[in-house]
Design an enzyme around this catalytic site. Structure first.
Site, PDB file in Angstrom:
ATOM      1  N   HIS A  37     -29.589  18.467  21.958  1.00 14.95           N
ATOM      2  CA  HIS A  37     -30.517  18.348  20.831  1.00 14.95           C
ATOM      3  C   HIS A  37     -29.739  18.468  19.522  1.00 14.95           C
ATOM      4  O   HIS A  37     -28.613  18.955  19.505  1.00 14.95           O
ATOM      5  CB  HIS A  37     -31.534  19.499  20.835  1.00 14.95           C
ATOM      6  CG  HIS A  37     -32.366  19.625  22.057  1.00 14.95           C
ATOM      7  ND1 HIS A  37     -33.641  19.132  22.136  1.00 14.95           N
ATOM      8  CD2 HIS A  37     -32.129  20.220  23.255  1.00 14.95           C
ATOM      9  CE1 HIS A  37     -34.167  19.420  23.321  1.00 14.95           C
ATOM     10  NE2 HIS A  37     -33.248  20.076  24.023  1.00 14.95           N
ATOM     11  N   GLU A 119     -28.836  23.100  21.615  1.00 12.04           N
ATOM     12  CA  GLU A 119     -29.042  22.613  20.253  1.00 12.04           C
ATOM     13  C   GLU A 119     -27.707  22.603  19.517  1.00 12.04           C
ATOM     14  O   GLU A 119     -26.960  23.577  19.571  1.00 12.04           O
ATOM     15  CB  GLU A 119     -30.002  23.536  19.482  1.00 12.04           C
ATOM     16  CG  GLU A 119     -31.413  23.557  20.000  1.00 12.04           C
ATOM     17  CD  GLU A 119     -32.268  22.407  19.501  1.00 12.04           C
ATOM     18  OE1 GLU A 119     -31.754  21.540  18.765  1.00 12.04           O
ATOM     19  OE2 GLU A 119     -33.457  22.380  19.857  1.00 12.04           O
ATOM     20  N   HIS A 158     -32.014  14.456  23.715  1.00 11.52           N
ATOM     21  CA  HIS A 158     -33.459  14.679  23.620  1.00 11.52           C
ATOM     22  C   HIS A 158     -34.183  13.331  23.518  1.00 11.52           C
ATOM     23  O   HIS A 158     -35.263  13.145  24.092  1.00 11.52           O
ATOM     24  CB  HIS A 158     -33.746  15.559  22.414  1.00 11.52           C
ATOM     25  CG  HIS A 158     -35.075  16.219  22.419  1.00 11.52           C
ATOM     26  ND1 HIS A 158     -35.542  16.926  21.353  1.00 11.52           N
ATOM     27  CD2 HIS A 158     -36.054  16.298  23.357  1.00 11.52           C
ATOM     28  CE1 HIS A 158     -36.749  17.400  21.623  1.00 11.52           C
ATOM     29  NE2 HIS A 158     -37.082  17.035  22.830  1.00 11.52           N
ATOM     30  N   ASP A 168     -33.095  12.828  18.332  1.00 11.37           N
ATOM     31  CA  ASP A 168     -31.860  13.613  18.382  1.00 11.37           C
ATOM     32  C   ASP A 168     -31.179  13.560  19.749  1.00 11.37           C
ATOM     33  O   ASP A 168     -31.862  13.313  20.745  1.00 11.37           O
ATOM     34  CB  ASP A 168     -32.140  15.068  17.975  1.00 11.37           C
ATOM     35  CG  ASP A 168     -33.182  15.766  18.858  1.00 11.37           C
ATOM     36  OD1 ASP A 168     -34.287  15.224  19.029  1.00 11.37           O
ATOM     37  OD2 ASP A 168     -32.883  16.859  19.367  1.00 11.37           O
TER      38      ASP A 168
END
Length: 187
Positions: A37, A119, A158, A168
């Site tokens: 992400h 992330e 993602h 993303d």
């Protein structure tokens, strides 16, 4: 490249900040997918520690108007990799983080059940840093050692699991560089 290990579902060494936004994976679920992400808070701004606040439900809505729109969200990821390459883990890999939302991969829905969410502090159109790629590759290699069903082919963005909703990590993410570093980290 730094060698990382996983001990009882936690990345070592990594900063640990436990998110309440998690639960147990289904009994029949095995970790076999990694979802990359991209995130910044507020959008487009780096290095403010606000992802920690989002993932721990402590976002101060007085800091940015955008926060009022997202403060109600109960989300998390397993790991955040900052622009510097610093790693924070919020949810143990054996538990389910709430990162994928409505999603589908390889014919299966509920991607959170079987995936690890990582992330990267960044945006779709701003290049990620060399330190982030090195940290992501070291984390990916550690995950592959701990969860043998996780392979390079099961590492996706993602946008790949929620293409109607998400973009993303975006075109700024260099998959070829990541996979090259991952291969080196796995040796």
């Amino acid at each position: 490249m730094q060698m990382l290990a996983i001990d009882n579902g936690w990345l070592v060494p990594a900063r640990r900040l436990v998110s309440p936004n998690q639960d147990a994976r289904p009994a029949d679920a095995s970790v076999d997918t990694l979802v990359v992400h991209g995130i910044t808070l507020p959008p487009g701004r780096f290095g403010h520690g606000q992802v920690d606040a989002l993932f721990t439900n402590t976002l101060d809505v007085s800091r940015a108007a955008f926060y009022r729109e997202i403060a109600h969200l109960r989300v998390s990821a397993h790991v955040l990799i900052e622009r510097t390459g610093a790693i924070t883990q919020y949810v143990g890999f054996d538990d389910r983080a709430w990162h994928a939302g409505q999603s589908c991969f390889d014919g299966r829905t509920r991607v959170n059940d079987f995936a690890v969410g990582i992330e990267l502090e960044g945006t779709d159109d701003c290049p990620y840093t060399p330190a982030q790629y090195r940290a992501l590759a070291a984390t990916g290699a550690a995950l592959m050692r701990a969860y043998p069903m996780l392979t390079r082919a099961r590492m996706v963005g993602h946008s790949d699991i929620a293409p109607e909703r998400k973009t993303d990590p975006g075109p700024a993410f260099d998959w070829a560089l990541y996979f090259d570093l991952l291969e080196r980290a796995c040796i």
